[in-house]
Design a protein around this motif. Sequence first.
Motif, PDB file in Angstrom:
ATOM      1  N   GLU A 118      -6.248  -9.141   6.013  1.00  0.00           N
ATOM      2  CA  GLU A 118      -7.046  -8.363   7.039  1.00  0.00           C
ATOM      3  C   GLU A 118      -6.305  -8.568   8.539  1.00  0.00           C
ATOM      4  OE1 GLU A 118     -11.165  -9.817   5.476  1.00  0.00           O
ATOM      5  OE2 GLU A 118     -10.127 -11.403   6.717  1.00  0.00           O
ATOM      6  N   ASP A 150     -15.863  -1.850  -1.268  1.00  0.00           N
ATOM      7  CA  ASP A 150     -15.354  -1.010  -0.263  1.00  0.00           C
ATOM      8  C   ASP A 150     -16.120   0.086   0.276  1.00  0.00           C
ATOM      9  OD1 ASP A 150     -12.405  -0.839   0.611  1.00  0.00           O
ATOM     10  OD2 ASP A 150     -12.500   1.167  -0.027  1.00  0.00           O
ATOM     11  N   ASN A 172      -8.173  -2.333  -0.697  1.00  0.00           N
ATOM     12  CA  ASN A 172      -7.415  -3.509  -0.372  1.00  0.00           C
ATOM     13  C   ASN A 172      -8.092  -4.653  -1.160  1.00  0.00           C
ATOM     14  OD1 ASN A 172      -6.310  -5.791   0.535  1.00  0.00           O
ATOM     15  ND2 ASN A 172      -6.524  -5.397   2.681  1.00  0.00           N
ATOM     16  N   PHE A 211      -7.876  -7.622  -1.476  1.00  0.00           N
ATOM     17  CA  PHE A 211      -7.554  -9.023  -0.723  1.00  0.00           C
ATOM     18  C   PHE A 211      -8.742  -9.976  -1.265  1.00  0.00           C
ATOM     19  CE2 PHE A 211      -8.063 -11.639   3.317  1.00  0.00           C
ATOM     20  CZ  PHE A 211      -7.128 -12.593   2.879  1.00  0.00           C
ATOM     21  N   PRO A 258       0.738  -1.274  -0.112  1.00  0.00           N
ATOM     22  CA  PRO A 258      -0.245  -0.080   0.104  1.00  0.00           C
ATOM     23  C   PRO A 258       0.732   1.169   0.093  1.00  0.00           C
ATOM     24  CG  PRO A 258      -0.166  -1.091   2.050  1.00  0.00           C
ATOM     25  CD  PRO A 258       0.497  -2.092   1.184  1.00  0.00           C
ATOM     26  N   TYR A 272      -4.186  -2.334  -3.838  1.00  0.00           N
ATOM     27  CA  TYR A 272      -3.022  -2.861  -3.197  1.00  0.00           C
ATOM     28  C   TYR A 272      -3.443  -4.511  -2.549  1.00  0.00           C
ATOM     29  CZ  TYR A 272      -4.953  -1.215   1.124  1.00  0.00           C
ATOM     30  OH  TYR A 272      -6.004  -1.006   2.189  1.00  0.00           O
ATOM     31  N   GLY A 273      -2.413  -4.751  -2.072  1.00  0.00           N
ATOM     32  CA  GLY A 273      -2.602  -6.409  -1.220  1.00  0.00           C
ATOM     33  C   GLY A 273      -1.695  -6.281  -0.078  1.00  0.00           C
ATOM     34  N   GLU A 286      -3.581  -3.897   8.145  1.00  0.00           N
ATOM     35  CA  GLU A 286      -4.727  -3.381   7.527  1.00  0.00           C
ATOM     36  C   GLU A 286      -5.402  -2.400   8.347  1.00  0.00           C
ATOM     37  OE1 GLU A 286      -7.855  -2.727   4.389  1.00  0.00           O
ATOM     38  OE2 GLU A 286      -5.733  -2.789   4.628  1.00  0.00           O
TER      39      GLU A 286
END
Length: 204
Positions: free
Chosen positions: A143, A199, A179, A181, A116, A138-139, A147
Amino acid sequence: MIYYIADCHFFHGALNEKMDKRGFGSPEEMNEYMIKKWNDKVTGQDTVVVIGDLSLGKAPETAELLKRLKGKIGLIVGNHDKYLKAADFDASRFEWIDNYREITDSQRQVVLCHYPIPFYNGQYRLRHNKDPKTYMLYGHVHETRDEVLLQKFIQQIRETNYTPIHSEHESKIPCNMINCFCKRSDYEPLSLSEWIRLDNLDSK
């Protein structure tokens, strides 16, 4: 259509019980579920951008995995994409491989990095209606507590005043980071608009 997903971690069985606690009975079960979610969504004409950590598998099994996934694939390199360094890995399945990339998607700029970036290129660019022109995808942080801390920082940025160069009026600093993910989308690659909607729902 362009889709995005991060941190699939194919073959990484430990994530079923640790950190992510994905809950699959085995790495094989996890792999098959993610492959199905991918292929049920993606067509051969689509592009999927993997924002790092596609696979913890060895070069041959990762190559076989890639053959089973539909669509064109671009890779933003993550810290666990070790197979890329193997002498016997054929990287030709990827359309491109990069550590960082900026692309245009439906007249919006997308900044792509596995890690990020809170202050990314184009962050302050807004349309006349105040909608953002640029998103940072981003990744890496899944969690985890990282994050959680990042979301607090993003909120702090959004609550901070600044005066734009060509204005006399104060505004709030924009920060549009998402994110991607895989677990957030139930392992389904999503378009930029779909990630934005998800999001927004998650932040309420």
